[in-house]
Motif scaffolding. Sequence first.
Motif, PDB file in Angstrom:
ATOM      1  N   ILE A   1       8.114  29.203  20.320  1.00 46.60           N
ATOM      2  CA  ILE A   1       6.464  29.090  19.612  1.00 46.60           C
ATOM      3  C   ILE A   1       6.088  28.638  18.795  1.00 46.60           C
ATOM      4  CG2 ILE A   1       3.915  29.695  20.730  1.00 46.60           C
ATOM      5  CD1 ILE A   1       5.315  31.924  22.121  1.00 46.60           C
TER       6      ILE A   1
ATOM      7  N   TRP B   1      -3.270  32.638  29.265  1.00 45.09           N
ATOM      8  CA  TRP B   1      -2.621  32.032  28.308  1.00 45.09           C
ATOM      9  C   TRP B   1      -1.370  30.847  28.622  1.00 45.09           C
ATOM     10  CZ3 TRP B   1      -1.999  35.842  23.083  1.00 45.09           C
ATOM     11  CH2 TRP B   1      -3.621  36.119  22.856  1.00 45.09           C
TER      12      TRP B   1
ATOM     13  N   THR C   1       1.494  27.328  15.096  1.00 43.99           N
ATOM     14  CA  THR C   1       0.328  26.785  14.738  1.00 43.99           C
ATOM     15  C   THR C   1      -0.677  27.727  15.862  1.00 43.99           C
ATOM     16  OG1 THR C   1       0.862  24.899  16.077  1.00 43.99           O
ATOM     17  CG2 THR C   1      -0.375  24.974  14.244  1.00 43.99           C
ATOM     18  N   LYS C   2       0.271  27.639  17.441  1.00 37.98           N
ATOM     19  CA  LYS C   2       0.156  28.628  18.678  1.00 37.98           C
ATOM     20  C   LYS C   2      -0.119  29.501  18.608  1.00 37.98           C
ATOM     21  CE  LYS C   2       0.835  25.151  22.178  1.00 37.98           C
ATOM     22  NZ  LYS C   2       1.507  24.759  23.715  1.00 37.98           N
ATOM     23  N   TRP C   3       0.817  30.553  18.026  1.00 36.40           N
ATOM     24  CA  TRP C   3       1.481  31.475  18.209  1.00 36.40           C
ATOM     25  C   TRP C   3       0.086  32.154  16.586  1.00 36.40           C
ATOM     26  CZ3 TRP C   3       3.673  35.019  20.229  1.00 36.40           C
ATOM     27  CH2 TRP C   3       3.989  36.967  19.660  1.00 36.40           C
TER      28      TRP C   3
ATOM     29  N   LYS D   1      -3.005  31.351  16.462  1.00 40.68           N
ATOM     30  CA  LYS D   1      -3.720  30.947  17.435  1.00 40.68           C
ATOM     31  C   LYS D   1      -3.918  31.845  18.140  1.00 40.68           C
ATOM     32  CE  LYS D   1      -7.426  27.554  19.393  1.00 40.68           C
ATOM     33  NZ  LYS D   1      -6.756  26.345  20.194  1.00 40.68           N
TER      34      LYS D   1
ATOM     35  N   TYR E   1      -2.326  27.868  26.452  1.00 39.76           N
ATOM     36  CA  TYR E   1      -1.332  27.133  25.916  1.00 39.76           C
ATOM     37  C   TYR E   1      -0.437  26.420  26.759  1.00 39.76           C
ATOM     38  CZ  TYR E   1      -3.818  30.099  22.324  1.00 39.76           C
ATOM     39  OH  TYR E   1      -4.868  30.914  21.402  1.00 39.76           O
TER      40      TYR E   1
END
Lengths: 275, 249
Positions: free
Chosen positions: B60, B99, B63-65, B67, B103
Amino acid sequence: MVGVGFRREFAEEMISGEHIRPDFIEFAPENWMNIGGYWKKVLHRVVEKYPVLCHGLSLSIGSPEELDKPFLQYIKTFLREYNVQIYSEHLSYSKCDNAHMYDLLPIPFRMDAVKHIASRIQQVQDYLQRPLVMEIVSYYTPVAAEMSEVDFINEVVKQSGCQLLLDVNNIYVNAFNHRYDAKAFIQQLPLDKVAYIHMAGHEQVAPDLIIDTHGEPIIDPVYDLFEWTIQRLHPVPVLLERDFNIPEMAELQGELTKLKNICHKQWNLKDELVA
Amino acid sequence: MNLLPDTYHIQQTFSAYCRTGEKVKLPGVKPQRLKHYRQLVFNMIHDTMEHAFPIAFRHIPATKWNKMVKEFFSRHACRSYQVWKLPLEFYTYAVEHNWEEVYALPFLNDLLAFEWAEMEVYNMEDIPAPAYSLSGNWLETPLVLNPEYRLLRFSYPVHLLAKPKELLKNKGVYFVLLFRHPETGHVEFTDLSPWLAFLTEQLAMGITVRDILDYAPELNITQTDTLELDSIAFLKHMQELHFVLGFQS
């Protein structure tokens, strides 16, 4: 007795006893409760070999909210099951608004906090039917203090009847970070209540700040403070903590031996150091 | 409670800062020092999730992780007093807050469920198996299974593939059996066909292979000699792997 914090990273070396041979081990009950499988078998093997002391992480004696009774029930059962000789915890809080923080947050040095904590310590002691040994924690900033740290600790001990875990490295770290005299601080503590000592390494991250990492060897000034301190104490168990950057076992054994030699020298005892 | 409201509020404010990192005013606190608490606390949470979900962490985008971990820790009150159980709360939070859509990771729930199950089965308390015998009739005698297992259903083959693009291309119905080897404690996992997943589920309830095979037509499965032979071959293989322990005695 000089022991070492038991960690999974060097579990087999501890059990074999070939390169490291502590007098006892210490671990956090939270890391070993309610588990099975491989690590439960390892736990059984190691507790057959060494006396066990436990150092808790999640009691959160300084929390504003109620004590976690189911958690205490688990602790009581666990301490009994593994014949744990000392159960120590931290004079801090790690839970607030029912959310665990998994770290040791500083309690405001205030009289209402003293009363609150003393009452909670008494509840725990009554429930566990054993004295609670409270560690003076390292902290990086005071919070809304209305009394000195040493007065706060003395009042907690006096009002709760608890014992003290003197982490000599913590005192060194706090004295450095808050610019006070470590020896003067220790001299003001109720030293007759000290039941247990911790020793560890730390990391200086800024010219005016040390973080208590348990990731480095003990430095000489902390050994010196330890030697000075134990001259003022009756013999108690001493623990070497090493949680990160785990070195070769020979290096850890070297630190254990050094601590043991200091204990023997100052307490004038040979092999019969007692808890 | 002996705490005065002001002290209580100060403790709440301090801990809220550790959870969110959002600026606070606290009497007597040195702001530069306060930051270290947020770092220490958050790094521990981040490390715990990275350790618990290594595949998710690797695949992943960072940046996503980051967040996700920040949102989880700031908005969710962590209940477990054992850190190793915290990843279950993370997984549960991800499901409850949708999520997968938020996401744009349709396989996320499956991946987190799989990685959590591996950790859970590895650490779970020992469950004693009922008494069993090593000899019996594969068709007629109820089998004794290793009780330390999880049977999971996925829409993405997270137990077989790791790269997001490949997962998305292979949406379907998958079953995976995870169990703990009784001697080594290692977690083994096996991909199962829908039939073998059904068979495993029914065996765990004490139903015999014969009765399960008899039910196959109800599932629109045409019972054949092959199905019986394949099922028994599977069970014998699972006995070698210590998932089938033996026959009820």
